[in-house]
Scaffold this motif. Structure first.
Motif, PDB file in Angstrom:
ATOM      1  N   ALA A  40      36.866  47.504  37.487  1.00 51.46           N
ATOM      2  CA  ALA A  40      38.205  47.274  37.936  1.00 51.46           C
ATOM      3  C   ALA A  40      39.163  46.549  37.002  1.00 51.46           C
ATOM      4  CB  ALA A  40      38.423  46.702  39.399  1.00 51.46           C
ATOM      5  N   GLY A  41      38.523  45.939  35.902  1.00 49.76           N
ATOM      6  CA  GLY A  41      39.478  45.002  35.078  1.00 49.76           C
ATOM      7  C   GLY A  41      39.796  43.749  35.827  1.00 49.76           C
ATOM      8  N   LEU A  42      39.214  43.329  36.619  1.00 48.08           N
ATOM      9  CA  LEU A  42      39.509  42.076  37.441  1.00 48.08           C
ATOM     10  C   LEU A  42      38.875  40.881  36.818  1.00 48.08           C
ATOM     11  CD1 LEU A  42      39.731  43.300  41.223  1.00 48.08           C
ATOM     12  CD2 LEU A  42      41.535  43.016  39.617  1.00 48.08           C
ATOM     13  N   GLU A  43      37.789  41.242  36.463  1.00 50.54           N
ATOM     14  CA  GLU A  43      36.998  40.290  35.394  1.00 50.54           C
ATOM     15  C   GLU A  43      36.294  40.711  34.130  1.00 50.54           C
ATOM     16  OE1 GLU A  43      33.038  37.810  37.131  1.00 50.54           O
ATOM     17  OE2 GLU A  43      34.499  38.563  38.676  1.00 50.54           O
ATOM     18  N   SER A  44      36.299  39.873  33.306  1.00 53.64           N
ATOM     19  CA  SER A  44      35.868  40.305  31.892  1.00 53.64           C
ATOM     20  C   SER A  44      34.316  39.995  32.033  1.00 53.64           C
ATOM     21  CB  SER A  44      36.467  39.358  31.097  1.00 53.64           C
ATOM     22  OG  SER A  44      37.696  39.393  30.832  1.00 53.64           O
ATOM     23  N   ALA A  45      33.577  41.157  31.373  1.00 55.56           N
ATOM     24  CA  ALA A  45      32.202  41.047  30.934  1.00 55.56           C
ATOM     25  C   ALA A  45      32.014  40.184  29.721  1.00 55.56           C
ATOM     26  CB  ALA A  45      31.709  42.418  30.457  1.00 55.56           C
ATOM     27  N   THR A  46      30.532  39.300  30.030  1.00 52.87           N
ATOM     28  CA  THR A  46      30.298  38.386  28.660  1.00 52.87           C
ATOM     29  C   THR A  46      30.014  39.240  27.383  1.00 52.87           C
ATOM     30  OG1 THR A  46      29.646  37.016  30.427  1.00 52.87           O
ATOM     31  CG2 THR A  46      28.905  36.707  28.106  1.00 52.87           C
TER      32      THR A  46
END
Length: 255
Positions: A63-69
């Motif tokens: 959803a683009g609410l959190e970034s992947a490492t």
């Protein structure tokens, strides 16, 4: 197992090597490890897994609410770096504006992009689509849980997103309402042709809805298997083939 299909190049959504690490009190915690799969245009895909497998973390990254490492999420070939109107998001909690009517909630995302007449037409069309004709002037406090979730779905569809992303959307309603909303969601999906990515802990719900099921395992969260659900809709738990699929998914989650 990698869920990437031969048609990956033309995928509506592509999750490619997604990893997520958090800083814990005793050191880094790996929440997701090398998650990769694709969702084709118009496909209905469910993500299932036990508690703690990273379903909600993956949802937030898509959803683009959190970034992947590490890794990427691509929507129509474009990297997702934050929330985008190309993705309509529906949560378990309704998140409706209590001071707005049903129509006011549904039309919220259209206020800066459409003329008044077009906005009213679009809102009326969506209110009717989700079965709330006659409730347009009602406020959230006057609605049942199922009706509130219908408003949330209509609001997510209002901007005509390419992807409808849903996180346990029917988890807060009773079993009877849940079954009704599942049927209605399939009707909406059939009518709109939207690409749907649906997170649930309920294996039966996933089997009733999905074209394919992505099964996540935990410690850390990774894809155990991606299963095709080659059953005619509507689907019933009493069908032996349904039962065989159900046991297979449960076995994968338990493993």
């Amino acid at each position: 197992m990698n869920g990437r299909s031969d048609g990956a190049f033309g995928a509506r959504v592509s999750i490619d090597g997604v990893q997520k690490r958090y800083d814990g009190a005793e050191g880094p915690v790996q929440a997701l490890d090398d998650v990769s799969f694709d969702v084709s245009d118009g496909e209905f895909v469910c993500i299932v897994g036990s508690s703690g497998c990273g379903k909600t973390t993956l949802f937030r990254i898509i959803a683009g609410l959190e970034s992947a490492t590490e890794g990427d999420v691509l929507l129509n070939g474009t990297r997702v770096d934050g929330p985008t109107p190309d993705t309509g998001v529906v949560f378990q909690e309704y998140h409706l504006f209590p001071w707005r009517t049903v129509r006011g909630n549904v039309g919220f995302g259209l206020e800066n992009s459409d003329g008044d007449a077009e906005r009213r037409r679009r809102v009326g069309e969506l209110v009717d689509l989700v079965g709330l004709d006659g409730f347009g002037d009602s406020y959230p406090k006057d609605l049942s849980g199922g009706m509130k979730q219908r408003v949330a779905i209509a609001r997510a569809l209002a901007v005509d997103p390419d992807l409808l992303l849903m996180d346990e959307p029917f988890g807060a309603v009773d079993a009877q309402t849940r079954e009704m909303l599942q049927r209605e969601l399939l009707d909406i999906w059939t009518e709109t042709g939207k690409t749907v990515l649906f997170v649930t802990h309920d294996v039966e719900e996933a089997l009733k809805l999905a074209d394919r099921i992505v099964v996540l395992s935990k410690s850390p969260g990774h894809i155990r298997e991606v299963l095709d659900v080659d059953l005619e809709r509507p689907r019933s738990r009493s069908d032996p083939e349904f039962g065989a699929h159900y046991e297979r998914v449960l076995d994968l989650i338990r493993e």
